[in-house]
Design a protein around this motif. Structure first.
Motif, short mmCIF file in Angstrom:
data_model
loop_
_atom_site.label_atom_id
_atom_site.label_comp_id
_atom_site.label_asym_id
_atom_site.label_seq_id
_atom_site.Cartn_x
_atom_site.Cartn_y
_atom_site.Cartn_z
N GLY B 17 0.80 -1.23 0.00
CA GLY B 17 0.00 0.00 0.00
C GLY B 17 0.82 1.26 0.00
O GLY B 17 0.42 2.23 -0.61
N LEU B 18 1.97 1.29 0.63
CA LEU B 18 2.69 2.56 0.72
C LEU B 18 3.62 2.73 -0.48
O LEU B 18 4.84 2.78 -0.37
CB LEU B 18 3.45 2.66 2.05
CG LEU B 18 2.49 2.71 3.24
CD1 LEU B 18 3.25 2.91 4.53
CD2 LEU B 18 1.46 3.82 3.08
N LEU B 19 2.95 2.80 -1.61
CA LEU B 19 3.65 2.88 -2.89
C LEU B 19 4.56 4.11 -2.96
O LEU B 19 5.69 4.03 -3.43
CB LEU B 19 2.58 2.96 -3.97
CG LEU B 19 2.98 2.84 -5.41
CD1 LEU B 19 3.60 1.50 -5.66
CD2 LEU B 19 1.75 3.02 -6.29
N GLY B 52 -2.00 6.20 -6.64
CA GLY B 52 -1.92 4.75 -6.84
C GLY B 52 -2.24 3.99 -5.56
O GLY B 52 -2.91 2.96 -5.59
N GLU B 53 -1.78 4.52 -4.42
CA GLU B 53 -2.10 3.88 -3.14
C GLU B 53 -3.60 3.83 -2.94
O GLU B 53 -4.17 2.81 -2.51
CB GLU B 53 -1.46 4.67 -1.98
CG GLU B 53 0.05 4.55 -1.91
CD GLU B 53 0.65 5.44 -0.81
OE1 GLU B 53 -0.12 5.98 0.01
OE2 GLU B 53 1.89 5.56 -0.78
N LEU B 54 -4.27 4.95 -3.27
CA LEU B 54 -5.72 5.01 -3.11
C LEU B 54 -6.42 4.05 -4.08
O LEU B 54 -7.40 3.40 -3.74
CB LEU B 54 -6.23 6.44 -3.33
CG LEU B 54 -5.81 7.45 -2.26
CD1 LEU B 54 -6.12 8.86 -2.70
CD2 LEU B 54 -6.53 7.15 -0.95
N VAL B 55 -5.88 3.98 -5.31
CA VAL B 55 -6.47 3.08 -6.30
C VAL B 55 -6.33 1.64 -5.83
O VAL B 55 -7.29 0.86 -5.82
CB VAL B 55 -5.79 3.28 -7.68
CG1 VAL B 55 -6.11 2.12 -8.61
CG2 VAL B 55 -6.21 4.59 -8.30
N LEU B 56 -5.11 1.27 -5.39
CA LEU B 56 -4.87 -0.11 -4.97
C LEU B 56 -5.68 -0.44 -3.72
O LEU B 56 -6.08 -1.57 -3.51
CB LEU B 56 -3.38 -0.33 -4.71
CG LEU B 56 -2.48 -0.25 -5.94
CD1 LEU B 56 -1.01 -0.30 -5.54
CD2 LEU B 56 -2.78 -1.38 -6.92
N GLY B 57 -5.91 0.59 -2.86
CA GLY B 57 -6.69 0.37 -1.65
C GLY B 57 -8.18 0.43 -1.88
O GLY B 57 -8.97 0.36 -0.93
N ALA B 146 16.97 0.11 -1.27
CA ALA B 146 17.06 -0.59 -2.54
C ALA B 146 16.16 -1.81 -2.60
O ALA B 146 15.97 -2.40 -3.67
CB ALA B 146 18.50 -1.00 -2.80
N ALA B 147 15.57 -2.20 -1.43
CA ALA B 147 14.89 -3.50 -1.37
C ALA B 147 13.82 -3.67 -2.44
O ALA B 147 13.82 -4.69 -3.14
CB ALA B 147 14.28 -3.68 0.02
N SER B 148 12.95 -2.66 -2.61
CA SER B 148 11.86 -2.89 -3.56
C SER B 148 12.39 -2.99 -4.98
O SER B 148 11.87 -3.79 -5.77
CB SER B 148 10.79 -1.81 -3.43
OG SER B 148 11.39 -0.56 -3.27
N PRO B 164 0.36 -6.42 -7.82
CA PRO B 164 -0.15 -5.17 -8.41
C PRO B 164 0.61 -3.93 -7.95
O PRO B 164 0.88 -3.03 -8.77
CB PRO B 164 -1.60 -5.13 -7.94
CG PRO B 164 -1.97 -6.55 -7.69
CD PRO B 164 -0.72 -7.24 -7.24
N ALA B 165 0.96 -3.87 -6.65
CA ALA B 165 1.65 -2.67 -6.16
C ALA B 165 3.04 -2.56 -6.79
O ALA B 165 3.45 -1.49 -7.23
CB ALA B 165 1.76 -2.72 -4.64
N ASP B 166 3.76 -3.67 -6.85
CA ASP B 166 5.09 -3.65 -7.45
C ASP B 166 5.03 -3.33 -8.93
O ASP B 166 5.90 -2.64 -9.47
CB ASP B 166 5.78 -5.01 -7.24
CG ASP B 166 6.45 -5.09 -5.89
OD1 ASP B 166 6.40 -4.07 -5.16
OD2 ASP B 166 7.01 -6.14 -5.56
N LEU B 167 3.99 -3.84 -9.59
CA LEU B 167 3.88 -3.59 -11.02
C LEU B 167 3.66 -2.09 -11.28
O LEU B 167 4.29 -1.50 -12.17
CB LEU B 167 2.72 -4.41 -11.60
CG LEU B 167 2.60 -4.40 -13.12
CD1 LEU B 167 3.89 -4.86 -13.77
CD2 LEU B 167 1.44 -5.26 -13.57
N LEU B 168 2.80 -1.48 -10.45
CA LEU B 168 2.57 -0.05 -10.61
C LEU B 168 3.85 0.73 -10.27
O LEU B 168 4.21 1.68 -10.96
CB LEU B 168 1.41 0.40 -9.72
CG LEU B 168 0.95 1.85 -9.86
CD1 LEU B 168 0.71 2.21 -11.31
CD2 LEU B 168 -0.32 2.09 -9.06
N LEU B 169 4.54 0.29 -9.23
CA LEU B 169 5.80 0.93 -8.87
C LEU B 169 6.79 0.84 -10.03
O LEU B 169 7.43 1.83 -10.41
CB LEU B 169 6.38 0.28 -7.61
CG LEU B 169 7.75 0.77 -7.15
CD1 LEU B 169 7.71 2.26 -6.82
CD2 LEU B 169 8.23 -0.01 -5.93
N ALA B 170 6.88 -0.36 -10.61
CA ALA B 170 7.80 -0.55 -11.73
C ALA B 170 7.41 0.35 -12.89
O ALA B 170 8.27 0.93 -13.58
CB ALA B 170 7.81 -2.01 -12.16
#
Lengths: 480, 225
Positions: B17-19, B52-57, B146-148, B164-170
């Motif tokens: 969630g904390l994109l 994006g956080e709001l969308v994913l939530g 660097a973790a994500s 989904p969160a990682d994909l949006l982050l990417a």
């Protein structure tokens, strides 16, 4: 948060003044008044340039009606390329983009030929150093290459001050010229139709167009400024530049005397404006002018470099050029690879001219400038036709009659000027009428346009996904 | 992140969630802790990330480019604040415009505050020659930052579907150009893999959000001021 989101957004918008300043500084008024006017007089031997500026300002004003209407409907920073893609089909858009790249690169690199000869006399007089033109060009190149990689927000303020100083200076010169007419009284030489008509009509109009190159940049802001700001800025630029150029060139002719001005221009191609200022106002006026001319050329270099790299970036984004050119540098947010590639091309040309020992002013600056003007005219013509078609297909109720009639008129007028320029190209270049350059340059531009179109058709067959995205801008990227 | 090798960290290192936090941290230099993204790109990316956080939530949908926020509070204060803005202020509706508004309202500072309040970063200043001191918000251990990125690179390398969160982050990393750095030690094919996943797996809302972010960023790049 007491302000609404719309107010926050409005505060972020580029204002009319911002668009005007950026657009006008791309046109570099002092360079035009000092170099193009005298070139026109020397090369053509005719006095019609002031009237040519009026004619071109009118044609461009008519052109702007459709151009701005298009910018409102298609807010995309690719301007010419996008509009031609949408109006005349994607292959034509690719052709236009290649022509644009060649034209802007020619204009930008041509300016490197002007900076040496304008800066060298000052350096030798003040510091006693005699530098080769290419040494100065390489220093300018380094400045442009470094600034091109950074966001120019801060240097933009410097450019604003310089632009204001340039315009003020040209106005002071103009007033002084009018106060001291060469023949004792003012006449209409330069504004009479007879001065413009004849064999020199094409070259004079071509040179006048060259003076306005840069005005088309206003549409680049169509996403970041309000539509009315873009419209106002375009009108102010075309009208203001037209007025400034007309008055300045007419006053130059009057002050030097209509009989002597051609000979004077031929004797000192970049100096008539300043020698008149020295005579009318004193040596300080000429010195200020020459310093501002150097900074003006430098500003033009920076501005055209930005245009080139942004065009390259937009094409890289759309995968019409290698995708790496469509990348930004995360640290600066600027199109790094595109900027570096433009700098590399410019460096090669400067070195080639230095090694070849060719004259920077006549063989780099004039030829680059006139070749670029031809390319921009081709783009204006294609864009005018694209506007006609696009606005007709997307006709809606708010299409006022001006927007209905202006684009076809502009299309015909711009194309007529293009034909005139091509038929009298040797005169515009300042080369003998038998020189092969007179047909080589137009043919190269034609071939580039055709090759671009062919590449567009090839893309449709081989990479339909890339083809579909042409002219759709950033929105297409997410679907990819 | 050059030279990072070894096993892919387990997935639970991500706090779902904390994109925006992750986007901020991924932009940090892994040696100096400086933010490598240019301020405007950072603002735009973070604005998009909070949306994006709001969308994913499930608190926000994007309908034909327009934002619609639901009247359902979020646990996170910043998310709630942005949700209220979007819900109550109808003077701006387009996702593209909201991203600009959030960037203009210094979303980067708000995200920095959130990271700081959650003790994910510590604040330090670094003095520089002839320039004003640089404020650095970085985790005590820079490998956390660097973790994500490592996780995304690892999954794309396998290849394995990103959540989904990682994909949006990417997607946001790609839009800002940071992906070339994050994925620099990987096989070039990971870029194609990311393209594939973005096209196939990204939900309609996220995909519109990404389109609008790219739109804003390209415009920012193309206009000189």
């Amino acid at each position: 948060m007491s302000t609404t989101a719309a107010q926050t957004l409005a505060g972020q918008r580029v204002t009319t003044a911002g668009v005007v300043f950026f657009t006008a500084s791309a046109a570099t008024p002092l360079t035009v008044c000092a170099a193009i006017v005298t070139t026109g007089l020397a090369a053509t031997g005719r006095l019609g340039l002031p009237l040519a500026f009026v004619v071109i300002a009118l044609v461009l004003a008519v052109f702007s009606v459709g151009y701005v209407a298009m910018a409102r409907r298609v807010p995309n920073a690719g301007a010419f390329y996008t509009y031609v893609s949408l109006g005349l089909g994607r292959p034509a858009g690719v052709g236009a983009s290649w022509v644009a790249l060649l034209a802007y690169n020619a204009l930008q690199i041509g300016l490197y030929g002007a900076i040496g000869p304008t800066a060298a006399p000052l350096l030798s007089r003040w510091f006693g150093v005699d530098l080769q033109w290419w040494v100065i060009a390489l220093i300018a190149w380094a400045v442009v290459a470094v600034l091109g990689l950074r966001r120019i927000k801060h240097s933009a303020r410097v450019l604003l001050v310089l632009l204001a100083a340039e315009v003020a200076l040209v106005l002071v010169y103009t007033v002084a010229n009018f106060a001291n007419p060469g023949d004792g009284s003012l006449g209409f030489e330069g504004l009479a139709p007879a001065d413009l008509l004849g064999a020199a009509l094409g070259p004079l109009l071509g040179l006048a167009v060259l003076g306005f190159v840069g005005f088309e940049q206003s549409a680049v802001f169509s996403e970041q400024a309000s539509p009315s700001a873009v419209r106002r800025a375009t009108v102010i630029c075309v009208g203001g530049l037209g007025l400034l150029y007309t008055l300045s060139s007419w006053s130059t002719i009057q002050a030097a005397g209509p009989e002597q001005v051609v000979a004077a221009a031929a004797a000192q191609p970049a100096g008539v404006l300043f020698s008149l200022a020295e005579k009318n106002l004193g040596p300080w006026a000429a010195d200020v002018g020459q310093v501002l001319l150097v900074t003006s050329v430098l500003a033009a270099l920076i501005s055209f470099h930005a245009t080139c790299s942004r065009y390259t970036f937009a094409l890289g984004r759309d995968r019409v050029l290698p995708a790496v050119l469509g990348h930004t540098t995360p640290r600066t947010g600027q199109p790094g690879p595109a900027s570096l590639s433009q700098s590399a091309i410019a460096l090669i040309v400067i070195i080639a001219y230095a090694v070849g020992g060719w004259d920077p002013l006549t063989q780099l600056f004039y030829i680059g400038g006139t070749a670029g003007a031809l390319g921009v005219l081709m783009l204006l013509s294609a864009t005018a036709f694209a506007t006609v078609r696009y606005l007709r297909e997307h006709e809606d109720d708010d299409l006022r009659s001006a927007r209905r009639f202006a684009p076809p008129i502009a299309a015909v007028a711009v194309t007529a000027i293009l034909v005139l320029v091509v038929t009298n190209y040797a005169l515009l270049l300042g080369v003998p009428p038998t020189s092969p350059l007179r047909w080589v340059i137009p043919v190269v531009f034609g071939l580039v346009a055709v090759a671009g179109c062919a590449y567009g058709v090839l893309l449709r067959k081989t990479r339909p996904q890339v083809y579909d995205a042409i002219g759709r801008g950033a929105r297409a990227l997410a679907d990819r | 992140m050059a030279g990072v090798t070894g096993p892919i960290p387990p997935r639970q290192t991500s706090v779902p969630g904390l994109l925006a936090d992750e986007f901020f941290l991924t932009g940090l230099d892994d040696v100096t802790g400086e933010q490598r993204l240019e301020p405007r790109a950072l603002g735009v990316g973070l604005g998009a990330a909070v949306l994006g956080e709001l969308v994913l939530g499930g608190r926000l949908v994007i309908d034909d480019g327009r934002l619609r926020a639901f009247d359902e509070p979020c646990a996170d204060e910043l998310q709630n604040r942005v949700r209220q803005w979007v819900r109550k202020d109808r003077s701006v509706v387009l996702a593209r415009d909201w991203i600009r508004v959030l960037a203009a309202r210094e979303i980067a500072d708000l995200v920095r505050h959130r990271l700081h309040a959650a003790n994910k970063v510590v604040r330090s200043t670094r003095r520089r020659l002839l320039r004003k001191p640089l404020e650095i918000y970085a985790p005590p251990s820079l490998s956390t930052a660097a973790a994500s990125g490592v996780r995304i690179a690892g999954n794309l390398n396998v290849p394995r579907d990103l959540n989904p969160a990682d994909l949006l982050l990417a997607g946001l990393l790609r839009a800002t150009g940071r992906d070339r750095y994050v994925l620099s030690h990987c096989d070039p094919s990971v870029h194609d893999e990311l393209t594939r996943q973005l096209r196939r797996n990204l939900g309609p809302d996220s995909s519109q959000l990404l389109a609008h972010t790219t739109d804003v960023l390209v415009t920012e790049t193309l206009t000189p001021f």
